[in-house]
Design a protein around this motif. Sequence first.
Motif, short mmCIF file in Angstrom:
data_model
loop_
_atom_site.label_atom_id
_atom_site.label_comp_id
_atom_site.label_asym_id
_atom_site.label_seq_id
_atom_site.Cartn_x
_atom_site.Cartn_y
_atom_site.Cartn_z
N ASN A 74 0.74 -1.17 0.05
CA ASN A 74 0.07 -0.01 0.07
C ASN A 74 1.00 1.26 0.14
N GLU A 75 1.77 1.28 0.76
CA GLU A 75 2.74 2.53 1.05
C GLU A 75 3.50 2.78 -0.53
N GLN A 76 3.86 1.59 -1.37
CA GLN A 76 4.51 2.10 -2.51
C GLN A 76 3.50 2.39 -3.47
N LYS A 77 2.33 1.95 -3.46
CA LYS A 77 1.19 2.25 -4.44
C LYS A 77 0.81 3.74 -4.16
N LEU A 78 1.01 4.19 -2.66
CA LEU A 78 0.57 5.77 -2.14
C LEU A 78 1.76 6.44 -3.10
N LYS A 79 2.98 6.04 -2.87
CA LYS A 79 4.06 6.77 -3.33
C LYS A 79 3.92 6.99 -4.98
N LEU A 80 3.49 5.97 -5.74
CA LEU A 80 3.20 6.00 -7.01
C LEU A 80 2.20 6.92 -7.38
N LYS A 81 0.89 6.95 -6.54
CA LYS A 81 0.14 7.76 -6.67
C LYS A 81 0.29 9.20 -6.67
N HIS A 82 1.25 9.49 -5.54
CA HIS A 82 1.98 10.92 -5.56
C HIS A 82 2.60 11.50 -6.60
N ARG A 83 3.47 10.47 -7.14
CA ARG A 83 4.45 10.79 -8.21
C ARG A 83 3.39 11.08 -9.53
N PHE A 84 2.56 10.19 -9.83
CA PHE A 84 1.58 10.47 -11.01
C PHE A 84 0.95 11.69 -10.68
N GLU A 85 0.41 11.97 -9.54
CA GLU A 85 -0.57 13.30 -9.57
C GLU A 85 0.46 14.50 -9.76
N ARG A 86 1.76 14.30 -9.51
CA ARG A 86 2.75 15.41 -9.88
C ARG A 86 2.83 15.64 -11.24
N MET A 87 3.08 14.37 -11.76
CA MET A 87 3.24 14.24 -13.47
C MET A 87 2.13 14.66 -14.07
N LYS A 88 0.84 14.94 -13.47
CA LYS A 88 -0.20 15.14 -14.44
C LYS A 88 -0.02 16.83 -14.72
N ASP A 89 0.61 17.55 -13.85
CA ASP A 89 0.91 18.97 -13.89
C ASP A 89 1.80 19.24 -15.32
N ALA A 90 2.80 18.29 -15.25
CA ALA A 90 3.97 18.36 -16.37
C ALA A 90 4.47 17.08 -16.41
N PRO A 91 4.04 16.23 -17.24
CA PRO A 91 4.54 14.76 -17.49
C PRO A 91 5.92 14.95 -17.99
N PHE A 92 6.23 15.75 -18.81
CA PHE A 92 7.65 15.67 -19.35
C PHE A 92 8.10 16.89 -19.89
N PHE A 93 9.50 16.98 -20.08
CA PHE A 93 10.17 18.23 -20.23
C PHE A 93 11.02 18.37 -21.49
N GLY A 94 11.46 17.02 -21.79
CA GLY A 94 12.33 17.00 -23.11
C GLY A 94 12.07 15.68 -23.89
N ARG A 95 12.75 15.77 -25.00
CA ARG A 95 12.41 14.57 -25.90
C ARG A 95 13.76 14.48 -26.78
N VAL A 96 14.08 12.99 -27.07
CA VAL A 96 15.22 12.87 -27.96
C VAL A 96 14.80 11.85 -28.80
N ASP A 97 14.74 12.18 -30.21
CA ASP A 97 14.71 11.26 -31.39
C ASP A 97 16.04 10.64 -31.83
N PHE A 98 16.06 9.37 -31.29
CA PHE A 98 17.48 8.74 -31.69
C PHE A 98 17.50 7.58 -32.59
N THR A 99 18.26 7.52 -33.44
CA THR A 99 18.49 6.22 -34.27
C THR A 99 19.30 5.44 -33.92
N PHE A 100 19.00 4.26 -33.63
CA PHE A 100 19.97 3.23 -33.29
C PHE A 100 20.98 2.85 -34.37
N GLU A 101 21.99 2.47 -34.07
CA GLU A 101 23.20 1.92 -34.98
C GLU A 101 22.56 0.85 -35.93
N GLY A 102 22.52 0.83 -37.09
CA GLY A 102 22.11 -0.16 -37.98
C GLY A 102 20.66 -0.23 -38.16
#
Length: 679
Positions: A74-102
């Motif tokens: 339950n404690e782990q799920k609660l931590k996850l819940k807090h993190r996802f609630e924070r992420m609702k405000d700003a889920p990401f701030f960066g992005r990289v488009d990367f081509t793997f070798e080959g």
Amino acid sequence: MAMNNRHSDGAQFLKEVLMKIEKRLAEISHDLKEGKKEIESMHEYYWENYTEMDQYGYEEFDNRQALLQQTNANEQKLKLKHRFERMKDAPFFGRVDFTFEGEDAPETFYIGVGNFAEGAGMTPLIYDWRAPVSSLFYDYDKGPASYEAPAGLISGEICSKWQYKIRGGRMVYAFESDTKIDDEILKQELGTNGDVKLKNIVRTIQKEQNTVIRNTKDKILVIQGGAGSGKTSIALHRIAYLLYHDRKNLKSSNVLILSPNSVFSDYISHILPELGEENIREMSFDLFAYRELKDTAADCEDRYDYLERMMKFPESREKERFQMKQSGDFVGLISGFLATLEDRLIDFKEVSFRGMKMTEEDLIKMFYFKFQNTPLLARMDAVMEYFIDAYETLKGSAISDEDRELLENKFGSMYVSKDIYVIYSWLLEEYGYDSLPDIPYERRKIPYEDVFPMLYLKYQLLGRSSRKSIKHLVIDEMQDYSFIQYVILENLFKCRMTILGDYAQTLDTKQHNVLEFLPKIFGKDIREVVLNKSYRNTYEIARYAGKISGITGLELLERHGKPVMEEKFSSEEDMLESIITNLNLGEDGYETGAVITMTEEEAWDIYRLLKNRGTEAAYVNRDSSAFERGLTVTTFYLAKGLEFDQVFAIRGGQENPLAAQAEYIAATRALQELYVYQV
């Protein structure tokens, strides 16, 4: 491994990921509810059946273990819940488009404050900024790149890098840039302005900043930058970078920021989204000194007491005394005093204990020769331990606690005084200064001019334990620290340091360049970086501030705004009316504004009068700890290090010795609009 290009549109991806975060939150809330029911049912079962559980307690043990596992889940799920609630405000701030070798087609990696996947064990849709793949975003510009994965080194090519500003789940701006841009103002310019020339200037600034942020070699890095050069942002991003790169050895709890005030720590949490839930310790050096001296006196003045007094009594000779007591010369006087203190401090007397004795001559030999490198007030303890060891060896048994206490009194009573307050008072008398009042502990309040000299003396007399848990120290507003303060810091912290400031923003009547004496204290392993490009304030505000300080040589970014408005009013009523009329905060206006005064009394009066007129504001004094959006009313010295979109600077009288400094500091707090008012 990552998402493919159908998510290349950041705005579209934002919509999709927010829906998925909401879905995960609903699932977690349901699981938490079920988990709570399960725990209640386990408790109920235990209390109904514990008397019938087997005599060896196996069933009871199993029940307790099951309960513990469910509680932890339950404690782990609660931590996850807090993190996802924070992420609702700003889920990401960066992005990289990367081509793997080959491979031919690039894959897209979104970077945020934490990992997010649709379900446990699934490939992340958003990667934590500390994940190995995130080094593509932090360490490389567009072109060949690689990162360390569990399977080994993964190589390829970065095709593009994007940065985003998301607030309240809405895309504010997005821009593509070959290099990672760290500063909020620069990001805003690139996100809202397509001018090619501007983009080139911004990239040049960022490349210069990256060399500082990514510097992992130099033990002590000193950043001298004019107002608006982004030095605080650089220092904080450097800490984030070091936390990312040395995460095995460096945790956020190993970093300490010495900041101007408590509001600053709350303010910087808005600057650096990467740190997420990282808890970096922050403290003012005045508060640190008070805690170290609280066994000596009930209270200490802080710098703000001293500044307020200087402004009220400008002709006072206190300023000369203050500067002398903070100087290298005074450190020399303390050393001279310590050299002669031994004879005055000790009254040697023979010690006899159960047939064993240490003569006065033995004591003198021990004190002056055997333990000469032990701090003076700890030295008699070392002599006593030597005596006890000899006695216990002779008798073949340990002495009792009562006997140890008896010996502590015998050896301790040879000190004429062990009171740091009293001994410091002797020092003042010896060099012709007024001694401190001879009063009981609970009535003692150490004047600010004596706080750090007394702390230095305490460490010389008792020794000090270096703060080994701190592996990186950040000193902000370096120009406000004196010689003696830096000597104390060098003694306490043997770690890496990032020291930053602007000599023009000193809380003194004259500008001081601490770089003239820092090498004498820290040695020659100091790397100095000078930032000459000013861009955070508009061109008009930066030009205005430059005229006040007389500083030349700053390169100003052509980021134009409203002209600086200067106005003199016949009454305070008219001035307040003008503030209310020109204030432009809220949904369609700016986020932050400030009325900045000279003194605490003026700030309180204006705050009260604005509130009476129905204008919402936050009053920031020395005890405040939160930085709030909207309007703030505070003094120039508490506004140091903070920035606001709109600033109303209230001029002080020219008889005030800090008037010019206050005007410069207040002006440089304004990012977009500056009004300079006088009654």
